[in-house]
Scaffold this active site. Structure first.
Site, PDB file in Angstrom:
ATOM      1  N   HIS A  95     -78.736 -16.911  89.279  1.00 34.14           N
ATOM      2  CA  HIS A  95     -77.068 -16.504  88.616  1.00 34.14           C
ATOM      3  C   HIS A  95     -77.056 -18.193  88.766  1.00 34.14           C
ATOM      4  O   HIS A  95     -75.965 -18.369  87.172  1.00 34.14           O
ATOM      5  CB  HIS A  95     -76.057 -16.022  89.736  1.00 34.14           C
ATOM      6  CG  HIS A  95     -76.610 -14.812  90.369  1.00 34.14           C
ATOM      7  ND1 HIS A  95     -75.140 -14.220  92.396  1.00 34.14           N
ATOM      8  CD2 HIS A  95     -77.377 -13.421  90.033  1.00 34.14           C
ATOM      9  CE1 HIS A  95     -76.545 -12.735  91.598  1.00 34.14           C
ATOM     10  NE2 HIS A  95     -77.269 -12.405  91.141  1.00 34.14           N
ATOM     11  N   PHE A 131     -80.869 -12.428  97.352  1.00 35.82           N
ATOM     12  CA  PHE A 131     -80.960 -13.503  96.355  1.00 35.82           C
ATOM     13  C   PHE A 131     -80.881 -14.203  94.930  1.00 35.82           C
ATOM     14  O   PHE A 131     -81.147 -15.389  94.209  1.00 35.82           O
ATOM     15  CB  PHE A 131     -82.961 -13.810  95.554  1.00 35.82           C
ATOM     16  CG  PHE A 131     -83.784 -13.059  97.173  1.00 35.82           C
ATOM     17  CD1 PHE A 131     -83.406 -13.230  98.887  1.00 35.82           C
ATOM     18  CD2 PHE A 131     -84.550 -11.509  96.722  1.00 35.82           C
ATOM     19  CE1 PHE A 131     -83.827 -12.441  98.959  1.00 35.82           C
ATOM     20  CE2 PHE A 131     -85.379 -11.283  97.339  1.00 35.82           C
ATOM     21  CZ  PHE A 131     -84.959 -11.723  98.860  1.00 35.82           C
ATOM     22  N   CYS A 132     -79.261 -14.169  95.034  1.00 34.32           N
ATOM     23  CA  CYS A 132     -78.252 -15.250  93.931  1.00 34.32           C
ATOM     24  C   CYS A 132     -79.196 -14.535  92.799  1.00 34.32           C
ATOM     25  O   CYS A 132     -78.856 -15.269  91.121  1.00 34.32           O
ATOM     26  CB  CYS A 132     -78.034 -16.285  93.968  1.00 34.32           C
ATOM     27  SG  CYS A 132     -77.020 -16.310  95.857  1.00 34.32           S
ATOM     28  N   ALA A 133     -79.878 -13.077  92.524  1.00 36.16           N
ATOM     29  CA  ALA A 133     -80.634 -12.568  91.120  1.00 36.16           C
ATOM     30  C   ALA A 133     -80.309 -11.536  91.194  1.00 36.16           C
ATOM     31  O   ALA A 133     -81.003 -10.671  91.010  1.00 36.16           O
ATOM     32  CB  ALA A 133     -81.612 -13.458  90.898  1.00 36.16           C
TER      33      ALA A 133
END
Ligand code: PLP
Length: 430
Positions: free
Chosen positions: A123, A372-374
């Site tokens: 992100h 995982f911020c993805a």
């Protein structure tokens, strides 16, 4: 040329920490969450401890310690620039992190800039670009091979309107650990007059990063992932978009001349050198010094030896997971695609949060679970889970990520493989 092997891991802080188990016993903590934040190298801590008595304000005082700290701060800048293979006229700005660095660059995009970014990015690399209303973002689809990534970029750039363009790409995925074809992507971008910023948050701790050799225009990274958790990050690269940009923070240091009066109000002339213009306020000299110390320590250990050791651990982890029924490792480019020590997986029957908790409570192993911020990447990789036999898992689709690096002893990987094998066989608690 033969590669020297580092048989032992590099000393890190926290190696003696013991983790409580749910049995009431404790065991040495196995930190396998390096991709989130890596432990401090002992060498970094030793250098920081030796420096701290000399600590003084940077760029502000005429006193001895102020001058010494300023000198060490600027030397740290030069050390990190050399570590990253910066060109002579590249700027290197100390920031707080990769997120901070990419946001800084987003604020410096020329008007009308077209930014190209793969949907698979973290992100921090996906989100900053259109916040200032000057850029339009083209989201590129997830490729299934490195070659396809280059072809996708080429096709998108071929259709792009004239004007400034930027590609933002990761060096190594924080989800799959896979290495991206950065040099090829940057060359493709260049052939269409586009620039490239490399998100090296996960690459720099595992592989040498050379801005000039890779042909990228900027590199962003975080100290806390590079064994230097003292709050500093870096944006390094071309000065020309940064010099005229709105200062990242308004305040002292960035301002060359300031006047204030009730009649005329407040007026300011900003410095133009990017390192000054975008580093307003008192700089984080300890963080910068720690980052430079990490660069020195990694250079001294030598990347060829570090990589050889990491690949041995990675092979044993991937083999162990492949031999465990019910485990599915996530990848984009393929099972055998080159990757760094970052491995995400799911285990049939287990909700990933519960699995991560069991690894901690029963084995003293620290991993991360989640998206995982993805989110787009993890959701795409897990999307077919119901169809491939793993659909008996209730709970939201998430994964577990184990990640390691220069400070990881063999025993941590061996323990993880044994733990996953035992938990997969036993299944989740009722
Ligand atoms: N890019 C990648 C690939 C990452 O893995 C991360 C963090 O996990 C970031 C960017 C953001 O790093 P930070 O949280 O240090 O800003």
């Amino acid at each position: 040329m033969p590669v020297t092997t580092v048989s032992a891991c590099l000393p890190v802080l926290g190696a003696e920490v013991r983790a409580p188990l749910d049995t009431g016993e404790d065991v040495p903590y196995a930190a396998l969450d390096y991709a989130a934040s890596a432990p401090a190298l002992r060498a970094v801590w030793d250098e920081v401890a030796a420096f701290l008595p000399s600590y003084g304000s940077v760029h502000r005082g005429a006193g001895y310690l102020s001058r010494l700290s300023t000198e060490l701060f600027e030397e740290s800048r030069a050390t990190v620039a050399a570590f990253l293979g910066c060109r002579p006229d590249d700027a290197l700005i100390f920031t707080r992190s990769t997120t901070d660095s990419l946001n800084l660059l987003a604020g410096a995009l020329p008007e009308g800039c077209q930014v190209f970014v793969f949907a698979t990015e973290h992100h921090a690399a996906l989100l900053p670009w259109d916040r200032h209303g000057r850029a339009a973002v083209t989201c590129l689809p997830a490729p299934s091979t490195p070659e396809q990534a280059v072809a996708i970029l080429r096709a998108a750039l071929a259709q792009a309107a004239p004007g400034p363009k930027l590609l933002c790409v990761t060096g190594a995925s924080n989800v799959t650990g896979e290495l991206w074809p950065v040099a090829d992507l940057a060359a493709t971008a260049r052939s269409f007059g586009a620039r490239t910023v490399l998100d090296a948050a996960q690459l720099a701790p595992h592989r040498p990063v050379d801005i000039a050799a890779l042909g990228v225009d900027w590199v962003a990274l975080s100290g806390h992932k590079l064994y230097a958790p003292f709050g500093a990050g870096v944006l390094a690269g071309r000065a020309d978009w940064l010099s005229p940009a709105e200062p990242y923070l308004a305040g002292g240091g960035a301002s060359a001349v300031v006047s204030a009066s009730p009649d005329a109000g407040v007026e300011v002339t900003w410095h133009t050198a990017p390192e000054v213009r975008h580093e307003a306020g008192s700089p984080n000299v300890v963080g910068a010094y720690a980052l430079a110390a990490a660069c020195r320590a990694l250079d001294a250990a030598g990347f060829p030896a570090l990589v050889a050791r990491e690949e041995r651990l990675l092979a044993s982890l991937l083999t162990g997971l492949a031999e465990t029924p019910g485990v599915r490792v996530l990848w984009l480019f393929g099972q055998d695609a080159p990757r760094v020590g970052v491995v995400s997986f799911v285990v049939a029957g287990w909700e990933s949060g519960a699995l991560a908790r069991a690894l901690s409570d029963r084995y003293g192993i620290g991993v991360r679970d989640g998206l995982f911020c993805a989110h787009p990447l993890v959701q795409a990789l897990l999307g077919d889970r119901a169809e491939d036999g793993d659909g008996d898992c209730d709970g939201p689709l998430k994964a577990v990520r184990a990640s390691f690096g220069a400070g990881t002893p063999d025993e941590h990987i061996e323990r993880l493989v044994r733990a996953v094998r035992e938990l997969a066989a036993a299944g989740p608690p009722d």
